[in-house]
Design an enzyme around this catalytic site. Structure first.
Site, PDB file in Angstrom:
ATOM      1  N   ARG A   1     -20.005  60.092  35.059  1.00  0.00           N
ATOM      2  CA  ARG A   1     -20.432  58.792  34.304  1.00  0.00           C
ATOM      3  C   ARG A   1     -19.876  57.691  35.225  1.00  0.00           C
ATOM      4  NH1 ARG A   1     -18.819  57.812  28.976  1.00  0.00           N
ATOM      5  NH2 ARG A   1     -20.369  56.128  28.916  1.00  0.00           N
TER       6      ARG A   1
ATOM      7  N   ARG B   1      -7.798  59.191  24.607  1.00  0.00           N
ATOM      8  CA  ARG B   1      -8.703  59.013  23.644  1.00  0.00           C
ATOM      9  C   ARG B   1      -9.150  60.263  22.687  1.00  0.00           C
ATOM     10  NH1 ARG B   1     -13.634  55.168  24.557  1.00  0.00           N
ATOM     11  NH2 ARG B   1     -14.545  56.973  25.662  1.00  0.00           N
TER      12      ARG B   1
ATOM     13  N   ARG C   1     -15.670  62.585  21.347  1.00  0.00           N
ATOM     14  CA  ARG C   1     -17.217  62.261  22.031  1.00  0.00           C
ATOM     15  C   ARG C   1     -17.022  63.047  23.154  1.00  0.00           C
ATOM     16  NH1 ARG C   1     -16.491  55.756  22.528  1.00  0.00           N
ATOM     17  NH2 ARG C   1     -17.744  56.410  24.373  1.00  0.00           N
TER      18      ARG C   1
ATOM     19  N   LYS D   1     -15.869  48.517  25.971  1.00  0.00           N
ATOM     20  CA  LYS D   1     -16.918  47.665  25.699  1.00  0.00           C
ATOM     21  C   LYS D   1     -17.407  47.774  24.319  1.00  0.00           C
ATOM     22  CE  LYS D   1     -19.824  48.910  28.959  1.00  0.00           C
ATOM     23  NZ  LYS D   1     -19.057  50.230  29.456  1.00  0.00           N
TER      24      LYS D   1
ATOM     25  N   ARG E   1     -28.571  48.126  33.197  1.00  0.00           N
ATOM     26  CA  ARG E   1     -27.895  49.242  34.162  1.00  0.00           C
ATOM     27  C   ARG E   1     -28.162  49.198  35.756  1.00  0.00           C
ATOM     28  NH1 ARG E   1     -25.342  53.285  30.991  1.00  0.00           N
ATOM     29  NH2 ARG E   1     -26.229  53.590  28.981  1.00  0.00           N
TER      30      ARG E   1
END
Length: 197
Positions: A150, A127, A139, A13, A88
């Protein structure tokens, strides 16, 4: 152009939103960034949020909607915006609709990046490896265990938001497993349909 981006963490996203921002000149609004900005600016709703956060609480939907309502009034959002990571929950989606309606605005599109969740963990690990190899910081949410947590939260709370928009005829599904450029092309195609329609 007023858009919402839905999809699980790691679906791409952020990458796709950045491309729309560059192409269409509309801001990408993340609730975390908006919250921090409202707190820093000391706006009335920012002060409410700060009090809750200082007490270690979770900011209520009402406060978040207030922050979104304030933010979309700013000059850079007049032509439109992308909401990323919001709503959310179903309650937030309903509250967002009411708030936009109150301003005489409506969403132009809700785009959901559909991905094979079993392959997302591999994507996140890759990533993180690429960031390390490039000497960039990794990250914190690219840790596979953090990521799984998550993903569980997304499936529990947020996955029901897409059917809400689908029922309203506002949802467009995009296959997020294709290469980045192909996903961008599919999004642009969906947006031109929406704008024409």
């Amino acid at each position: 152009m007023r858009l919402i981006f839905l999809g699980p963490p790691g679906a791409g996203k952020g990458t796709q939103a950045a491309r729309i921002v560059a192409k269409h000149g509309i801001p990408q609004l993340s609730t975390g960034d908006m919250l921090r900005a409202a707190v820093a600016a000391g706006t009335p709703v920012g002060q409410q949020a700060k009090a809750v956060m200082d007490a270690g609480g979770l900011v209520s939907d009402e406060i978040v909607i207030g922050i979104v309502a304030d933010r979309i009034e700013e000059p850079d959002a007049r032509k439109g915006f992308i909401l990323d990571g919001f709503p959310r929950t179903l309650a937030q989606a309903e509250a967002l609709d009411k708030m936009l309606e109150g301003k005489g605005l409506k969403l132009d599109a809700v785009l959901e990046l559909k991905v094979d969740q079993s392959k997302l963990v591999d994507r996140i690990v890759r990533r993180a490896e690429e960031a390390r190899a490039a000497g960039q910081p990794v990250r914190k949410d690219d840790d596979p265990e953090v990521f799984k947590t998550r993903l569980e939260a997304y499936n529990r709370d947020t996955a029901i938001v897409a059917p809400y928009y689908a029922k309203r005829g506002q949802l467009t599904e995009i296959d997020g497993m294709h290469p980045i450029d192909a996903v961008s092309a599919a999004i642009e195609g969906a947006l031109s349909e929406t704008v024409r329609g």
